[in-house]
Design a protein around this motif. Structure first.
Motif, PDB file in Angstrom:
ATOM      1  N   UNK A 184       0.914  -1.339   0.024  1.00  0.00           N
ATOM      2  CA  UNK A 184       0.081  -0.026   0.011  1.00  0.00           C
ATOM      3  C   UNK A 184       0.826   1.309  -0.023  1.00  0.00           C
ATOM      4  N   UNK A 185       2.041   1.160   0.690  1.00  0.00           N
ATOM      5  CA  UNK A 185       2.695   2.333   0.497  1.00  0.00           C
ATOM      6  C   UNK A 185       3.460   2.703  -0.592  1.00  0.00           C
ATOM      7  N   UNK A 186       3.852   1.482  -1.452  1.00  0.00           N
ATOM      8  CA  UNK A 186       4.173   1.654  -2.878  1.00  0.00           C
ATOM      9  C   UNK A 186       3.252   2.120  -3.754  1.00  0.00           C
ATOM     10  N   UNK A 187       1.790   1.692  -3.761  1.00  0.00           N
ATOM     11  CA  UNK A 187       0.980   2.224  -4.381  1.00  0.00           C
ATOM     12  C   UNK A 187       0.767   3.602  -4.170  1.00  0.00           C
ATOM     13  N   UNK A 188       0.683   3.875  -2.905  1.00  0.00           N
ATOM     14  CA  UNK A 188       0.422   5.442  -2.478  1.00  0.00           C
ATOM     15  C   UNK A 188       1.486   6.379  -3.267  1.00  0.00           C
ATOM     16  N   UNK A 189       3.007   5.812  -2.994  1.00  0.00           N
ATOM     17  CA  UNK A 189       3.928   6.649  -3.660  1.00  0.00           C
ATOM     18  C   UNK A 189       3.910   6.750  -5.089  1.00  0.00           C
ATOM     19  N   UNK A 190       3.427   5.618  -5.691  1.00  0.00           N
ATOM     20  CA  UNK A 190       3.504   5.708  -7.147  1.00  0.00           C
ATOM     21  C   UNK A 190       2.399   6.848  -7.436  1.00  0.00           C
ATOM     22  N   UNK A 191       1.367   6.678  -6.781  1.00  0.00           N
ATOM     23  CA  UNK A 191       0.052   7.821  -7.240  1.00  0.00           C
ATOM     24  C   UNK A 191       0.502   9.016  -6.683  1.00  0.00           C
ATOM     25  N   UNK A 192       1.101   9.489  -5.520  1.00  0.00           N
ATOM     26  CA  UNK A 192       1.579  10.679  -5.354  1.00  0.00           C
ATOM     27  C   UNK A 192       2.403  11.306  -6.333  1.00  0.00           C
ATOM     28  N   UNK A 193       3.433  10.537  -6.886  1.00  0.00           N
ATOM     29  CA  UNK A 193       4.362  11.018  -7.848  1.00  0.00           C
ATOM     30  C   UNK A 193       3.469  11.403  -9.172  1.00  0.00           C
ATOM     31  N   UNK A 194       2.853  10.574  -9.558  1.00  0.00           N
ATOM     32  CA  UNK A 194       2.060  10.736 -10.691  1.00  0.00           C
ATOM     33  C   UNK A 194       0.908  11.974 -10.562  1.00  0.00           C
ATOM     34  N   UNK A 195       0.407  12.357  -9.582  1.00  0.00           N
ATOM     35  CA  UNK A 195      -0.610  13.292  -9.542  1.00  0.00           C
ATOM     36  C   UNK A 195       0.272  14.605  -9.332  1.00  0.00           C
ATOM     37  N   UNK A 196       1.318  14.647  -8.482  1.00  0.00           N
ATOM     38  CA  UNK A 196       2.195  15.533  -8.327  1.00  0.00           C
ATOM     39  C   UNK A 196       2.881  16.273  -9.516  1.00  0.00           C
ATOM     40  N   UNK A 197       3.352  15.076 -10.657  1.00  0.00           N
ATOM     41  CA  UNK A 197       4.045  15.541 -11.641  1.00  0.00           C
ATOM     42  C   UNK A 197       2.592  16.020 -12.615  1.00  0.00           C
ATOM     43  N   UNK A 198       1.472  15.399 -12.546  1.00  0.00           N
ATOM     44  CA  UNK A 198       0.442  16.104 -13.383  1.00  0.00           C
ATOM     45  C   UNK A 198       0.221  17.623 -12.976  1.00  0.00           C
TER      46      UNK A 198
END
Length: 414
Positions: free
Chosen positions: A296-310
């Protein structure tokens, strides 16, 4: 019946309109949007069920000044820049994507209004500067030439925000009685001149009230019916001397309207994702809180990076847009096709990133997100519907950027 023309054409003399709060700053406006987040989340389900945002929600945005965020100060707006617009719409979308869609498009069409005649703009903004206008660019009506203008009849679908408007912008076809040639015009109509037919039934973005509007034999004068698309049109200089934003290219601005909603929706979905981690334990042998588990930490980190980059990409293109617009304002040289297509590709990439994040969130959040009344499922459905919008087809946009770069004419839809 065709309405009679009353009096002469509007007086083109500008009388400056003061905004409701002359000292309001961009940060103060964004803080108001952030402060509405919990209320917007609470109203999501009701908006979806009703097929529209409530009058109370719309009025709250009117009172907060949101619809005036980029509107020229000459006409009673705040004249803020495009990055502020992006920050505002993403903040609202974080609480409710459907509310943000209505806001973003309805307020954004001041960009379209800017290339109407000065007479039309003075008339539209009136004495207070209260202007809110949906737009339908597909020509779903016909205009018959009559003395002084056109008699327009038609039915236009997808008129997002039409129930909360003061005006509407509608495209119609006109056939010249002598030559037989058909051209397009975009008319500026008052709210009293169209009726709404409820026909918006979709799996996502249901709360936007994107219904059909109809009119029969409505007269629109020449000065409120501009050629469309408005190639090489520029705003009247006397009204836009301090408003460089409106000299920027149309297509990147139009895609920014919707991209801001999608990126903000992804942030809202990520909020819910994190809340679920803190509130729920994993099923299975561990029974540990989700926030303590690596997957879950991995998925949250991936999504955090995607949203912040967007978000970063969208804000940077908004900044680049302002630089291009200021240069055009100062020099009179329009943005090149290659540059505006390249800028649009970056905006579309921000949509890809946000959509990818929401998809990961939904498929890893658990079955509870699939319940019909689940808020997280609503974000996923909303973003999925928006991803399929005609303006967001990045394959055709990429092809045409490449064609333009290598000296060939664009093809297809984007």
């Amino acid at each position: 019946m065709i309405a009679e023309m009353r009096g002469q054409r509007p007086n083109p003399t500008i009388s400056a309109i003061s905004p409701p709060e002359p000292d309001l700053t961009p940060d103060q406006m964004i803080a108001r949007a952030d402060g509405m987040r919990d209320l917007l989340r609470e109203r999501q389900a009701a908006a979806e069920a009703a097929g529209n945002i409530s009058q109370e929600t719309n009025q709250a945005m009117v009172d907060a000044g949101f619809y005036r965020v980029i509107q020229p100060r000459t006409f009673g707006g705040y004249g803020f820049d495009l990055p502020t617009y992006v920050r505002l719409v993403t903040a609202v979308a974080r609480g409710c994507p459907e509310t943000a869609w209505v806001l973003s498009l309805v307020l954004g069409h001041v960009h379209q209004l800017a290339t109407y005649s000065l007479e039309a703009q003075i008339e539209a903004y009136g004495e207070t500067g209260d202007f809110r206008a949906p737009e339908v660019a597909a020509p779903q009506g016909r205009g018959i030439p009559v003395p002084g203008g056109f008699s327009v009849t038609g039915a236009w679908d997808y008129a997002s925000g039409c129930a909360h408007a003061t005006h509407i912008l509608l495209t119609f076809l006109v056939t010249d009685p002598q030559s037989g040639a058909t051209t397009m015009r975009m008319g500026l109509f008052h709210r009293s001149e169209y009726e709404i037919v409820r026909n918006w039934e979709v799996i996502g973005m249901q709360g936007t009230g994107s219904d059909r509007v109809v009119m029969t034999d409505v007269f629109v004068p020449d000065y409120r019916a501009k050629p469309y698309p408005p190639f090489d049109a520029v705003p009247p200089a006397e009204a836009y001397a301090e408003s460089p934003l409106f000299y920027g290219p149309a297509r990147p601005f139009i895609v920014t309207e919707s991209a801001s909603v999608i990126v903000g929706a992804a942030e809202g979905a990520l909020d819910l994702y994190e809340e679920s981690f803190r509130a729920r334990k994993a099923t299975g042998p561990t029974g540990a809180p989700r926030q303590e588990l690596a997957e879950y930490q991995l998925n949250y980190g991936r999504c955090r990076a995607l949203v912040d980059t967007a978000r970063a990409a969208l804000l940077q293109t908004a900044t680049d847009y302002m630089e291009i617009a200021r240069r055009t304002h100062e020099t009179g040289q329009p943005c090149s096709e290659e540059v505006f297509r390249r800028l649009t590709l970056v905006i579309l990439q921000s949509i890809h990133l946000a959509h990818e994040a929401v998809d990961i969130i939904f498929r890893t959040a658990g079955t509870a997100a699939s319940k019909k009344d689940a808020m997280l499922g609503r974000y996923w459905r909303n973003v999925g519907v928006l991803r399929g919008h005609l303006a967001h087809q990045s394959d055709s946009a990429s092809i045409n950027y490449g064609r333009t770069h290598f000296g060939q004419p664009p093809v297809g839809i984007a």
